[in-house]
Design a protein around this motif. Structure first.
Motif, PDB file in Angstrom:
ATOM      1  N   PHE A 333     -45.769 -32.971 -10.166  1.00 43.16           N
ATOM      2  CA  PHE A 333     -46.207 -34.182  -8.975  1.00 43.16           C
ATOM      3  C   PHE A 333     -47.809 -34.303  -9.102  1.00 43.16           C
ATOM      4  CE2 PHE A 333     -47.354 -35.614  -4.717  1.00 43.16           C
ATOM      5  CZ  PHE A 333     -46.643 -36.901  -4.819  1.00 43.16           C
ATOM      6  N   HIS A 335     -49.606 -36.112 -11.179  1.00 44.65           N
ATOM      7  CA  HIS A 335     -50.009 -36.536 -12.321  1.00 44.65           C
ATOM      8  C   HIS A 335     -49.670 -38.283 -12.304  1.00 44.65           C
ATOM      9  CE1 HIS A 335     -51.609 -32.746 -14.001  1.00 44.65           C
ATOM     10  NE2 HIS A 335     -50.716 -32.397 -13.451  1.00 44.65           N
ATOM     11  N   THR A 336     -50.470 -38.895 -12.906  1.00 41.51           N
ATOM     12  CA  THR A 336     -50.227 -40.349 -13.204  1.00 41.51           C
ATOM     13  C   THR A 336     -49.600 -40.675 -14.719  1.00 41.51           C
ATOM     14  OG1 THR A 336     -52.334 -41.326 -14.004  1.00 41.51           O
ATOM     15  CG2 THR A 336     -52.023 -40.925 -11.616  1.00 41.51           C
ATOM     16  N   ILE A 337     -48.931 -41.637 -14.549  1.00 42.74           N
ATOM     17  CA  ILE A 337     -48.502 -42.175 -15.887  1.00 42.74           C
ATOM     18  C   ILE A 337     -49.477 -42.451 -17.058  1.00 42.74           C
ATOM     19  CG2 ILE A 337     -47.523 -44.449 -17.186  1.00 42.74           C
ATOM     20  CD1 ILE A 337     -45.065 -44.002 -15.194  1.00 42.74           C
ATOM     21  N   LEU A 350     -41.152 -37.233 -21.291  1.00 43.54           N
ATOM     22  CA  LEU A 350     -42.117 -36.804 -19.965  1.00 43.54           C
ATOM     23  C   LEU A 350     -41.203 -36.688 -18.647  1.00 43.54           C
ATOM     24  CD1 LEU A 350     -45.117 -38.838 -20.906  1.00 43.54           C
ATOM     25  CD2 LEU A 350     -44.755 -36.453 -21.337  1.00 43.54           C
ATOM     26  N   ILE A 351     -40.950 -35.728 -18.314  1.00 40.74           N
ATOM     27  CA  ILE A 351     -40.133 -35.681 -16.755  1.00 40.74           C
ATOM     28  C   ILE A 351     -40.966 -35.596 -15.670  1.00 40.74           C
ATOM     29  CG2 ILE A 351     -38.189 -34.493 -15.642  1.00 40.74           C
ATOM     30  CD1 ILE A 351     -37.341 -35.727 -18.190  1.00 40.74           C
ATOM     31  N   MET A 352     -41.065 -36.693 -14.900  1.00 39.25           N
ATOM     32  CA  MET A 352     -41.990 -36.343 -13.826  1.00 39.25           C
ATOM     33  C   MET A 352     -41.876 -35.754 -12.600  1.00 39.25           C
ATOM     34  SD  MET A 352     -44.386 -38.452 -15.456  1.00 39.25           S
ATOM     35  CE  MET A 352     -45.444 -39.219 -13.998  1.00 39.25           C
ATOM     36  N   GLY A 353     -42.437 -34.870 -12.098  1.00 45.52           N
ATOM     37  CA  GLY A 353     -42.092 -34.219 -10.911  1.00 45.52           C
ATOM     38  C   GLY A 353     -42.282 -35.144  -9.806  1.00 45.52           C
ATOM     39  N   LEU A 354     -41.345 -35.094  -8.629  1.00 46.90           N
ATOM     40  CA  LEU A 354     -41.211 -36.081  -7.673  1.00 46.90           C
ATOM     41  C   LEU A 354     -41.639 -35.368  -6.232  1.00 46.90           C
ATOM     42  CD1 LEU A 354     -38.342 -38.122  -8.886  1.00 46.90           C
ATOM     43  CD2 LEU A 354     -40.782 -39.061  -8.948  1.00 46.90           C
ATOM     44  N   LYS A 355     -41.831 -34.129  -6.344  1.00 42.72           N
ATOM     45  CA  LYS A 355     -41.937 -33.610  -5.068  1.00 42.72           C
ATOM     46  C   LYS A 355     -43.273 -32.731  -5.279  1.00 42.72           C
ATOM     47  CE  LYS A 355     -37.235 -33.283  -3.899  1.00 42.72           C
ATOM     48  NZ  LYS A 355     -36.226 -32.440  -3.583  1.00 42.72           N
ATOM     49  N   GLU A 363     -38.174 -26.012 -11.532  1.00 44.34           N
ATOM     50  CA  GLU A 363     -37.561 -27.225 -11.957  1.00 44.34           C
ATOM     51  C   GLU A 363     -37.628 -27.551 -13.319  1.00 44.34           C
ATOM     52  OE1 GLU A 363     -36.171 -28.404  -9.040  1.00 44.34           O
ATOM     53  OE2 GLU A 363     -36.726 -30.350  -9.832  1.00 44.34           O
ATOM     54  N   LEU A 367     -34.363 -28.765 -15.376  1.00 48.80           N
ATOM     55  CA  LEU A 367     -34.411 -29.987 -16.084  1.00 48.80           C
ATOM     56  C   LEU A 367     -34.539 -29.830 -17.691  1.00 48.80           C
ATOM     57  CD1 LEU A 367     -36.458 -32.001 -13.287  1.00 48.80           C
ATOM     58  CD2 LEU A 367     -33.900 -32.178 -13.652  1.00 48.80           C
TER      59      LEU A 367
END
Lengths: 383, 383
Positions: A333, A335-337, A350-355, A363, A367
């Motif tokens: 979590f 970082h930006t696209i 790319l698997i974006m962390g959301l928390k 995590e 994943l």
């Protein structure tokens, strides 16, 4: 009938299924590989609709598919529309109408889903995927051969290394049978016997033709051997011409691709409803049933045409899709696209962390990521 | 009703069409570009069937689409099956059943055709193409933002350079209206006025809420300005919370992509049947109507989910597909596919001559080839 209690929301009608990861991705790839191969040889994609008026869908080349077609009423016109069980008749319609003025030979390709009222056998798919080509406006052995060789190229592009084309001339048997006067009973018995490849029954019913038809039955198999046997027969003129066309088509295929495995089934005639010449069925080791079929027919306006339809959905068990799987990177979590474009370009998933407050290693592992993006670098996930 | 005499075989039902070359190819490419972008961010493809039992298709998230669904009877079970007008409810079903044990958040993508009973307006498409993503198992502004930013990436991958996301909170207006006691007449009048964005009518019906609702109506527009106006309002607690969530979602999007054009429509509430939070509609200059829509909802088993569905078919007028067109080479009769593999690898489209005695230059020209393959070389076609 199935019981209401069994009707869980997860239940799909027999013959329909969900494709899950990675089968859905593999299927899309197989279709793309085939369509790309078709495009390389000038076959241009068209995409007819899933539904059209039954009057147009089921006319001409479509007349044999009426009993496999679901219908719904168009509330706009109160005419019935059919849900296509086959795309080829739609291509014939397009060639004869919207593309009537395009230069011939017209080369068209297509890929899409079709729906059948009932599967070929119990539990067989009722939603099928077709990808195929049609070569319209020319009737020649070279045209027959182009359809076969390019289909073989498309299968090779999809990773199918071994295949066999079974060639048939549905008119051949009839051109021989019609030279004799049979009773209705005898004739029916003979056709059934030929259909079942029942040598004893053929000999029982065939009268003067017993030897010829038995030899033809026994000629079925690899093309070169079959041709040698068939050429030794004393056939009536029409049958000779049909056989001659088969031979030149086989030679034209072999000129392109001497390695391609060809077989001939000289007495096959059933199930070829609208075909007027050479017909083919494609087999691939490890897959039961045909993975493609097609042949020569007359398009809606009487133009000569030849086509072949493959079933990419049937090939999935053969495709080693894992070889295309890519490395997954867990991006914690924050970082930006925008800053990850480089990694994306390099082929990472790319698997974006959301928390903000999660255990990153856990995590990433959960994943299925092999790397964590940390300090602008990829760090392997420690297991 | 259309007359029988008009029912030529070329006629398709209103809202259905044939895609011809090169539109069909362009559409397939747009879908591929979008799906590739989704895959880059870990969205894995699933492919549900075109038909399923109406009981499952139209439950939960699918309950709003019943009147747009064609039905046919399954001859196997005598249950009714529906032809999907939307794929999202099918993804919700898959997530809640077959993929119930896959790690969350679950990222799924899909692409496929849907059929509607009637188009959005006269002449509008009844067969539409959807390509979308669903992020299932997490309810957070970051999840909302991921859906928006990745959809924007997918549109950019498909060559769409300018786009705008319109954000809505369908619950916001209601959370304010419910704080006052309105007569049924007043309440209906107010909702209709809000739906039509009719300021005068809103003031007529809104009583004590006239100022608040008028200000909200007038706040519609670019996100930053809208937020400033909305933050100045004295809202009831529930509305404040809804607004707060909208703000953090907007900030999360802007953190990823500060350039992305966001607008807010604070009183929009119609047409969002199963949505429970932030909703979005995507607009692209030059295309009338939305090219995508989606939002937050509860999946079949009550899991939080957010998704967005794009309409690749609507983007065709924008795609400059000619830039991908390839050079066509006429290959005179007598060459084999085998000897042309190099040309194919180099990206040429090969048009095989099928007759020995044709005028090669004329044929090449007629079939739109730029080159002729001669003496193992490419020679330009002299016009």
């Amino acid at each position: 009938m199935i019981e209401d209690s069994e009707m869980s929301n997860a239940l799909l009608p027999i013959g329909f299924c969900d494709l899950l990861p990675s089968d859905a991705e593999a299927e899309a790839c197989v279709v793309k590989w085939m369509m790309d191969a078709f495009a390389d040889y000038g076959y241009e994609r068209v995409s007819p609709p899933l539904l059209e008026f039954e009057q147009s869908l089921l006319s001409h080349a479509g007349s044999g598919i009426a009993d496999q077609t679901f219908r719904v009423m168009d509330p706009e016109t109160h005419y019935m529309m059919g849900l296509r069980p086959d795309i080829t008749p739609q291509i014939a319609r397009i060639a004869a109408t919207r593309l009537i003025n395009s230069p011939r030979p017209l080369r068209l390709s297509y890929a899409g889903a079709c729906v059948l009222v009932s599967g070929a056998k119990h539990n067989a798919s009722r939603q099928i995927l077709q990808a195929g080509i049609e070569l319209i406006g020319i009737d020649s052995p070279q045209a027959d051969a182009e359809i076969i060789t390019i289909t073989a190229e498309a299968l090779a592009s999809a990773g199918v290394s071994s295949m066999s084309f079974d060639l048939m001339m549905p008119q051949l048997a009839n051109s021989i049978i019609q030279t004799e006067e049979f009773s209705e009973h005898q004739r029916k018995g003979l056709l059934r016997a030929l259909d079942r490849k029942d040598v004893a029954a053929v000999q029982h019913y065939a009268g003067n033709l017993a030897d010829t038809l038995t030899t033809m039955l026994q000629a079925a198999g690899p093309a070169d051997r079959a041709i040698e046997i068939l050429q030794g027969l004393d056939l009536p003129l029409e049958a000779q011409q049909i056989l001659e066309r088969l031979l030149t088509s086989v030679k034209a295929v072999q000129a392109h691709n001497p390695e391609l495995q060809l077989t001939i089934d000289p007495v096959e005639f059933r199930g070829w409803n609208y075909h007027t010449g050479l017909c083919f069925a494609v087999y691939v080791p490890g897959i039961s049933g045909e993975v493609g079929k097609g042949g020569r027919y007359l398009s809606n306006n009487g133009e000569p045409a030849c086509g072949l339809t493959l079933r990419p959905d049937l090939l999935l068990p053969l495709i080693d899709f894992d070889q295309y799987s890519r490395q997954r990177v867990f991006v914690p979590f924050g970082h930006t696209i925008e800053e990850l474009r480089g990694l994306r370009k390099d082929g990472y998933i790319l698997i974006m962390g959301l928390k903000a407050d999660e255990n990153i290693t856990e995590e990433a592992h959960r994943l299925k990521c092999s790397f964590i993006y940390k300090n602008k670098e990829l760090q392997p996930v420690s297991v």
